[in-house]
Design a protein around this motif. Structure first.
Motif, short mmCIF file in Angstrom:
data_model
loop_
_atom_site.label_atom_id
_atom_site.label_comp_id
_atom_site.label_asym_id
_atom_site.label_seq_id
_atom_site.Cartn_x
_atom_site.Cartn_y
_atom_site.Cartn_z
N PHE A 197 0.82 -1.21 0.00
CA PHE A 197 0.00 0.00 0.00
C PHE A 197 0.86 1.26 0.00
O PHE A 197 0.52 2.25 -0.66
CB PHE A 197 -0.96 -0.02 1.19
N GLU A 231 -7.41 -5.25 4.15
CA GLU A 231 -6.64 -5.25 2.89
C GLU A 231 -7.55 -5.06 1.68
O GLU A 231 -7.22 -4.32 0.75
CB GLU A 231 -5.85 -6.56 2.75
N THR A 233 -10.41 -3.51 1.59
CA THR A 233 -10.86 -2.12 1.58
C THR A 233 -9.77 -1.21 1.05
O THR A 233 -10.03 -0.28 0.27
CB THR A 233 -11.28 -1.67 3.00
N MET A 234 -8.52 -1.49 1.44
CA MET A 234 -7.41 -0.68 0.97
C MET A 234 -7.18 -0.87 -0.53
O MET A 234 -6.82 0.08 -1.24
CB MET A 234 -6.14 -1.05 1.74
N TYR A 237 -9.61 1.31 -2.19
CA TYR A 237 -9.21 2.72 -2.06
C TYR A 237 -8.13 3.07 -3.08
O TYR A 237 -8.24 4.07 -3.80
CB TYR A 237 -8.71 2.97 -0.64
N TYR A 238 -7.08 2.25 -3.16
CA TYR A 238 -5.98 2.57 -4.07
C TYR A 238 -6.33 2.31 -5.53
O TYR A 238 -5.79 2.97 -6.42
CB TYR A 238 -4.71 1.80 -3.67
N SER A 255 -12.82 5.50 -4.39
CA SER A 255 -12.02 5.77 -3.20
C SER A 255 -12.89 6.20 -2.03
O SER A 255 -12.67 5.79 -0.88
CB SER A 255 -10.96 6.85 -3.48
N LEU A 270 -8.04 6.32 10.53
CA LEU A 270 -7.79 5.83 9.17
C LEU A 270 -8.53 6.69 8.15
O LEU A 270 -7.98 7.04 7.10
CB LEU A 270 -8.23 4.37 9.04
N TYR A 274 -6.42 8.72 5.23
CA TYR A 274 -6.54 8.38 3.81
C TYR A 274 -7.41 9.38 3.05
O TYR A 274 -7.23 9.56 1.85
CB TYR A 274 -7.07 6.95 3.66
#
Length: 286
Positions: A197, A231, A233-234, A237-238, A255, A270, A274
């Motif tokens: 990430f 993970e 969810t991340m 997002y990315y 995102s 968080l 982010y």
């Protein structure tokens, strides 16, 4: 604790007789007795077999061998981070001096890297103050390792933002290879996920679309279909941040969907962190 003594302790703890274990290993009981009494060395192959038979993994074995404590090396990394969080720079200075002495005495590269880490922490990772010689030394070491172990993963993660972006992208190739080859090794998950990430963030910042796509693809292979909610969810997002580079509105929407998950779960730190990264990217693209 000596290896033979520990093998005996494990065997008895599993309520197994010497004869049962000897039969399973296809050796004689007297031979096993000599191993347990530390009168005979055990090969790595036989040690692996006996641990597997007793359902004990290597991490447990070496933890027990070290009298149920983490190793001095692992504890040193933990200690220096705790000292930094507590503002104990005198403690960091002493740890650095001890590490330097151990490096001189043993030539163990671990202690050299610990010295560099302590100095970087003392300089608050200010890239303008950290000597270029440290970057070169760390880069040469990481580039010179053909196949990274967990140690190289941790080392790369500790100094990730010290390297110039192009060097970071080049070094990341070893991380990607390690992540895919060792995907079933659960002990790697935390270190690998955070690095992936962070690398996504760096590659998006320098608008290296190809590298971002690689990191997202590796993360999907590692975590999709598993109960790894954070993970996944991340990744969403990315993936959204990556889409912003080409399809701005769609990327922003994706995102923000991920950010809403953090908000719904009361992960306000968080969400704030982010959301700030998203805002920064959008500002850079104006």
């Amino acid at each position: 604790m000596e290896i033979g003594t520990l093998i005996q302790r494990i065997r008895k703890g599993k309520s197994l007789t010497q004869q049962q274990v000897a039969n399973a290993m296809m050796i004689t009981r007297p031979y096993l007795a000599k191993i347990e009494n530390n009168h005979h060395q055990i090969s790595s192959e036989k040690l692996t077999y006996i641990l597997d038979y007793c359902n004990v993994n290597y991490d447990e074995f070496f933890f027990m061998k070290n009298d149920f404590k983490i190793s001095d090396k692992n504890r040193a990394y933990t200690d220096v981070i705790e000292m930094y969080m507590n503002g104990d720079f005198d403690g960091i200075q002493k740890l650095k001096e001890d590490a330097h002495k151990k490096y001189v005495d043993t030539n163990d590269i671990y202690y050299r890297h610990l010295v560099i880490l302590c100095e970087c922490i003392e300089l608050k990772f200010d890239t303008e103050k950290i000597p270029d010689a440290y970057r070169i030394e760390l880069t040469e070491y990481l580039m010179g390792i053909n196949e990274w172990s967990y140690y190289e993963l941790v080392l790369f993660n500790n100094f990730l933002y010290l390297f110039p972006p192009k060097t970071t992208m080049l070094l990341s190739e070893n991380l990607v290879e390690r992540a895919l080859k060792y995907r079933d090794l659960r002990s790697d998950y935390e270190a690998v996920s955070m690095m992936l990430f962070n690398l996504m963030n760096i590659s998006i910042k320098i608008k290296n679309r190809q590298k971002t796509d690689v990191f997202i693809d590796v993360a999907k292979k590692l975590y999709n279909g598993q109960n790894r909610f954070f993970e996944q969810t991340m990744i969403k997002y990315y993936t959204g941040l990556r889409m912003i580079l080409d399809k701005k509105e769609e990327g922003i929407g994706l995102s923000r969907q991920a950010l809403e998950v953090f908000k719904l779960l009361d992960h306000h730190d968080l969400y704030t962190f982010y959301e700030g990264r998203l805002h920064q990217l959008l500002k850079e693209m104006e």
